[in-house]
Design a protein around this motif. Structure first.
Motif, short mmCIF file in Angstrom:
data_model
loop_
_atom_site.label_atom_id
_atom_site.label_comp_id
_atom_site.label_asym_id
_atom_site.label_seq_id
_atom_site.Cartn_x
_atom_site.Cartn_y
_atom_site.Cartn_z
N GLN A 1 -9.68 -68.34 -18.62
CA GLN A 1 -9.10 -68.14 -17.30
C GLN A 1 -7.63 -67.80 -17.39
O GLN A 1 -7.12 -66.94 -16.65
N SER B 1 -12.26 -61.65 -10.50
CA SER B 1 -11.92 -62.80 -9.66
C SER B 1 -13.16 -63.57 -9.22
O SER B 1 -13.07 -64.75 -8.88
N THR B 2 -14.32 -62.91 -9.25
CA THR B 2 -15.57 -63.61 -8.90
C THR B 2 -16.06 -64.50 -10.04
O THR B 2 -16.99 -65.28 -9.85
N LYS B 3 -15.45 -64.35 -11.23
CA LYS B 3 -15.84 -65.17 -12.38
C LYS B 3 -14.93 -66.38 -12.58
O LYS B 3 -15.03 -67.07 -13.59
N GLY C 1 -13.56 -70.01 -10.91
CA GLY C 1 -13.97 -70.98 -9.90
C GLY C 1 -13.50 -72.38 -10.20
O GLY C 1 -12.87 -72.65 -11.22
N GLN D 1 -17.87 -73.84 -7.85
CA GLN D 1 -17.66 -72.98 -6.69
C GLN D 1 -16.69 -71.87 -7.07
O GLN D 1 -15.57 -72.14 -7.51
N THR D 2 -17.14 -70.62 -6.93
CA THR D 2 -16.28 -69.49 -7.24
C THR D 2 -15.19 -69.36 -6.18
O THR D 2 -15.39 -69.71 -5.01
N THR E 1 -16.31 -64.44 -3.64
CA THR E 1 -17.69 -63.94 -3.80
C THR E 1 -17.71 -62.46 -3.43
O THR E 1 -16.88 -61.98 -2.64
N PRO F 1 -8.64 -73.93 -11.85
CA PRO F 1 -9.77 -73.00 -11.99
C PRO F 1 -10.15 -72.77 -13.46
O PRO F 1 -9.30 -72.86 -14.34
N TRP G 1 -12.99 -70.35 -16.13
CA TRP G 1 -13.78 -69.13 -16.28
C TRP G 1 -15.26 -69.49 -16.13
O TRP G 1 -15.78 -70.32 -16.89
N LEU G 2 -15.95 -68.89 -15.17
CA LEU G 2 -17.36 -69.16 -14.94
C LEU G 2 -18.26 -68.05 -15.45
O LEU G 2 -19.49 -68.16 -15.37
#
Length: 561
Positions: free
Chosen positions: A260, A302-304, A306, A320-321, A324, A355, A357-358
């Motif tokens: 991240q 940015s969607t990855k 959370g 939670q991201t 979305t 935050p 990295w998802l």
């Protein structure tokens, strides 16, 4: 009187000659000692690793044998990357020739020669130059390697080792501040940038994401795992811009915080990252990411990113991201928070971290190629590398994991066999895998309620003494809750992974006593020819000194009274 003066003069002359002779003898002995200390090149001891040799000219040579796996893995990754880069350049040359229709033959020849030079590599914090020398001797398609260090003594050591290994045509020593050097190459970029600092790498990331070429690769190590693993969340925030929490999956949290952080620095310059490989081994974490330029992809990244929620009681995890993306390509803020203030399973409060990295930690196609090409590489840690990469290849692309012994500890129950617990999840229709970071890990796409259903099914066959459970404790509330899924504890045929069946070397044992990242290099830029007093020396007998000072003060107080 004259006789007395003559004797006095004679005494002075004899005394002077005696002192002069002693001084000459002392000087000759010092010269002999210095000559004895100067060893010939063939008498200097060396450290051998891979195809490289490092001269041990002083006792302060910084060499950590535990990180041989780190260097071997880097060589394996860069070997594949250099080959891909080579093929990309050849493909570009071919397209240019087709466009020119062979009307400018000389230009085509020059372009082809330019593509055959290979990749450029920067090792920004080189120390002895071992890593750069191994890159030069063990990786094909390399044009130039810059081995940089801020210490003049380190650069002199690098220069000697380059000549000793006969790689002066490929490796160039550099005496410069790492950040300044990377800023100077924001236009003339490197194909690969290797950062292996002592501790936190975040102070170098701003320069690294700018000086790596489009489609280039960053190789980054962090040894401050205690900070990333949640021991000091406030320190983690100011170093990496994220809050870590204490969790059994802390080593994967560390990887995701670092990714991240890299993505955040890259995004400031319209660049985005794609992780190729992310590993947590020994006392450090190591990530390999490719960097590209695209404002649209930066938005998609940015969607990855959370936030992480973990219950303080049963340690259930949810994510939670921050943003979305809808099918119409519009980005939207999600409704927050995703969880209630109290956990749905045990009614305890939640901790929030991130935050993080998802997105994926690895490129599984790249991992497959690594495993396929391992047999053609001569690496000292080849057996261990095969085991770790095989486990990574088996890993599910799902954030974080649970620890089997911790799950059963929460409900005060005996720990079931790993294959049985994995089988229960597979029988329920969910996927499950190990994590390479823990030998008791459960990485699954099953929701938290199904995981607790498996725990309840095992507890029915091995009941705990309910009367010993504290009222309203996580154990009591979880075990007294009703199950929502039919759980079968029969052994599933896919429960035993390939890496376990083949008895691969999956988890490294501590090789030596008190092993770790070693001692920080003591040479500082402020003292070119001096060694900074180590903190260990400064704090030696600190407690006894404090006690003696306190006792002395107490005596003075008593005397004054």
């Amino acid at each position: 009187m004259k006789t007395y003066l003559c004797y006095t003069t004679l005494y002075k002359i004899l005394n002077y000659s005696r002192r002069t002779s002693k001084a000459l003898i002392h000087t000759r002995s010092m010269e002999n000692e210095q000559c004895a200390k100067k060893l010939k090149l063939d008498e200097i001891p060396v450290i051998s690793e891979g195809k490289a040799q490092i001269l041990v000219t002083t006792q302060n040579v910084f060499y950590n044998p535990v990180q041989e796996f780190n260097r071997d893995l880097s060589i394996a990754v860069l070997t594949i990357f250099a080959k891909d880069r080579w093929n990309e350049m050849l493909q570009k040359d071919k397209l240019k020739k087709e466009r020119n229709n062979e009307t400018n033959i000389l230009h085509n020849i020059e372009v082809n020669k330019e593509s055959q030079k290979g990749i450029t590599i920067l090792e920004a914090l080189s120390a002895t130059g071992l890593r750069s020398i191994r890159y030069a001797k063990e990786i094909e398609n390399v044009q130039q390697i810059v081995a940089n260090d801020i210490s003049a003594k380190a650069v002199e050591s690098i220069r000697r080792n380059i000549l000793h290994n006969e790689v002066e045509n490929l490796v160039t020593p550099s005496h410069e501040d790492a950040m300044l050097l990377m800023y100077q190459h924001r236009r003339d970029r490197f194909d690969a940038v290797d950062l292996d600092p002592y501790g936190c790498p975040s102070i170098y990331l701003d320069g690294a994401v700018q000086c790596v070429s489009d489609g280039g690769i960053l190789l980054i190590t962090a040894t401050d795992v205690a900070v990333l693993a949640g021991n000091v969340p406030e320190t983690c925030y100011y170093k990496y811009g994220a809050i870590s929490i204490k969790s059994k999956s802390c080593h994967e949290i560390a990887l995701r915080i670092l990714l991240q952080c890299i993505a955040s620095y890259a995004g400031r310059y319209g660049r985005y990252i794609i992780p190729l490989l992310s590993v947590s081994v020994d006392f450090y974490i190591r990530v390999f990411v490719k960097v590209f330029t695209s404002h649209d992809k930066c938005k998609e990244n940015s969607t990855k990113i959370g936030m992480l929620y973990q219950c303080t009681g049963c340690e259930s995890i949810k994510f939670q991201t921050l943003v979305t993306k809808k099918p119409s390509s519009n980005y939207k803020l999600p409704c927050a928070p995703l969880v209630d203030q109290l956990c749905e399973h045990c009614r305890h409060y939640q901790h929030m971290g991130g935050p993080i990295w998802l997105g994926p930690l690895h490129d599984q196609a790249f991992i497959s190629r690594l495993l396929y090409n391992l047999s053609s590489m001569e690496l000292g840690t080849l057996r261990r590398m095969e085991g770790v990469l095989t486990m990574i290849h088996e890993e599910l692309d799902i954030p974080l994991y649970y620890s089997l012994d911790r799950l059963m500890s929460i409900v005060k129950c005996h720990v079931p066999p790993m294959l049985l617990f994995r089988s229960a999840l597979l029988n329920a229709g969910y996927k499950v895998s190990y994590s390479h970071a823990s030998k008791v890990s459960i990485k699954t796409d099953a929701p938290n309620n199904v995981i607790w259903d498996v725990v309840r099914a095992w507890e029915k066959k091995h009941p705990v003494k309910r009367e010993k459970l504290a009222a309203n404790s996580p154990a009591e509330r979880i075990l007294n809750a009703s199950s929502t899924t039919d759980i079968s504890l029969d052994i599933h045929p896919l429960a035993n992974p390939i890496s376990r069946q083949k008895h691969l070397s999956r988890f490294q044992q501590n090789p030596t006593v008190n092993w770790g990242p070693g001692i920080r290099a003591r040479t500082r830029v402020d003292f070119e020819n001096k060694m900074e007093d180590s903190r260990k020396v400064e704090n030696q007998n600190k407690n006894s000194k404090n006690k003696s000072t306190t006792a002395k003060q107490q005596v003075e107080v008593n005397l004054s009274n």
